[in-house]
Design a protein around this motif. Sequence first.
Motif, mmCIF file in Angstrom:
data_model
loop_
_atom_site.group_PDB
_atom_site.id
_atom_site.type_symbol
_atom_site.label_atom_id
_atom_site.label_comp_id
_atom_site.label_asym_id
_atom_site.label_seq_id
_atom_site.Cartn_x
_atom_site.Cartn_y
_atom_site.Cartn_z
ATOM 1 N N GLU A 127 0.831 -1.205 0.000
ATOM 2 C CA GLU A 127 0.000 0.000 0.000
ATOM 3 C C GLU A 127 0.867 1.256 0.000
ATOM 4 O O GLU A 127 0.496 2.273 -0.567
ATOM 5 C CB GLU A 127 -0.935 0.013 1.206
ATOM 6 C CG GLU A 127 -2.034 -1.014 1.121
ATOM 7 C CD GLU A 127 -2.868 -1.081 2.388
ATOM 8 O OE1 GLU A 127 -2.609 -0.314 3.349
ATOM 9 O OE2 GLU A 127 -3.785 -1.906 2.416
ATOM 10 N N GLY A 128 2.022 1.170 0.667
ATOM 11 C CA GLY A 128 2.967 2.274 0.630
ATOM 12 C C GLY A 128 2.723 3.403 1.614
ATOM 13 O O GLY A 128 3.521 4.320 1.701
ATOM 14 N N ASP A 129 1.626 3.356 2.365
ATOM 15 C CA ASP A 129 1.340 4.451 3.282
ATOM 16 C C ASP A 129 1.568 4.063 4.740
ATOM 17 O O ASP A 129 0.984 4.625 5.652
ATOM 18 C CB ASP A 129 -0.092 4.955 3.093
ATOM 19 C CG ASP A 129 -1.134 3.889 3.391
ATOM 20 O OD1 ASP A 129 -0.763 2.711 3.535
ATOM 21 O OD2 ASP A 129 -2.326 4.237 3.468
ATOM 22 N N VAL A 130 2.467 3.114 4.956
ATOM 23 C CA VAL A 130 2.774 2.641 6.303
ATOM 24 C C VAL A 130 3.937 3.470 6.853
ATOM 25 O O VAL A 130 4.958 3.627 6.173
ATOM 26 C CB VAL A 130 3.173 1.139 6.269
ATOM 27 C CG1 VAL A 130 3.464 0.634 7.656
ATOM 28 C CG2 VAL A 130 2.101 0.319 5.597
ATOM 29 N N PRO A 131 3.787 4.012 8.063
ATOM 30 C CA PRO A 131 4.910 4.745 8.668
ATOM 31 C C PRO A 131 6.147 3.844 8.770
ATOM 32 O O PRO A 131 6.028 2.622 8.937
ATOM 33 C CB PRO A 131 4.384 5.111 10.058
ATOM 34 C CG PRO A 131 2.904 5.056 9.947
ATOM 35 C CD PRO A 131 2.614 3.985 8.927
ATOM 36 N N LEU A 132 7.305 4.434 8.689
ATOM 37 C CA LEU A 132 8.557 3.689 8.632
ATOM 38 C C LEU A 132 8.722 2.699 9.787
ATOM 39 O O LEU A 132 9.042 1.533 9.569
ATOM 40 C CB LEU A 132 9.747 4.657 8.601
ATOM 41 C CG LEU A 132 11.127 3.992 8.539
ATOM 42 C CD1 LEU A 132 11.252 3.147 7.272
ATOM 43 C CD2 LEU A 132 12.214 5.042 8.611
ATOM 44 N N GLU A 133 8.505 3.149 11.003
ATOM 45 C CA GLU A 133 8.693 2.268 12.164
ATOM 46 C C GLU A 133 7.745 1.070 12.108
ATOM 47 O O GLU A 133 8.126 -0.057 12.395
ATOM 48 C CB GLU A 133 8.488 3.036 13.483
ATOM 49 C CG GLU A 133 9.563 4.065 13.778
ATOM 50 C CD GLU A 133 9.359 5.370 13.003
ATOM 51 O OE1 GLU A 133 8.264 5.608 12.444
ATOM 52 O OE2 GLU A 133 10.323 6.147 12.939
#
Length: 78
Positions: free
Chosen positions: A26-32
């Motif tokens: 999805e690509g909208d996951v926060p980095l952590e």
Amino acid sequence: MTEKTTTLSFEDAIQKLEVIVERLEEGDVPLEEAIEIYKEGMNLSKLCQDKLKYVEEQLTEMLTEDGRTIPFAVREEE
């Protein structure tokens, strides 16, 4: 791997892995969060690989007689 992860069936682990892949794609996951999800995915992947290796070893053992590997189609019924 956690105790909860190691008790999963192969099918459940694959299903969880598919959900993780979809989430990361999805690509909208926060980095952590993405890093934690990725780690969980790697653990599930290893679990699946280990389960497949175990099954392969069991099949090889079943198809081996007197130290020789017997082709499945040729193996005599017991």
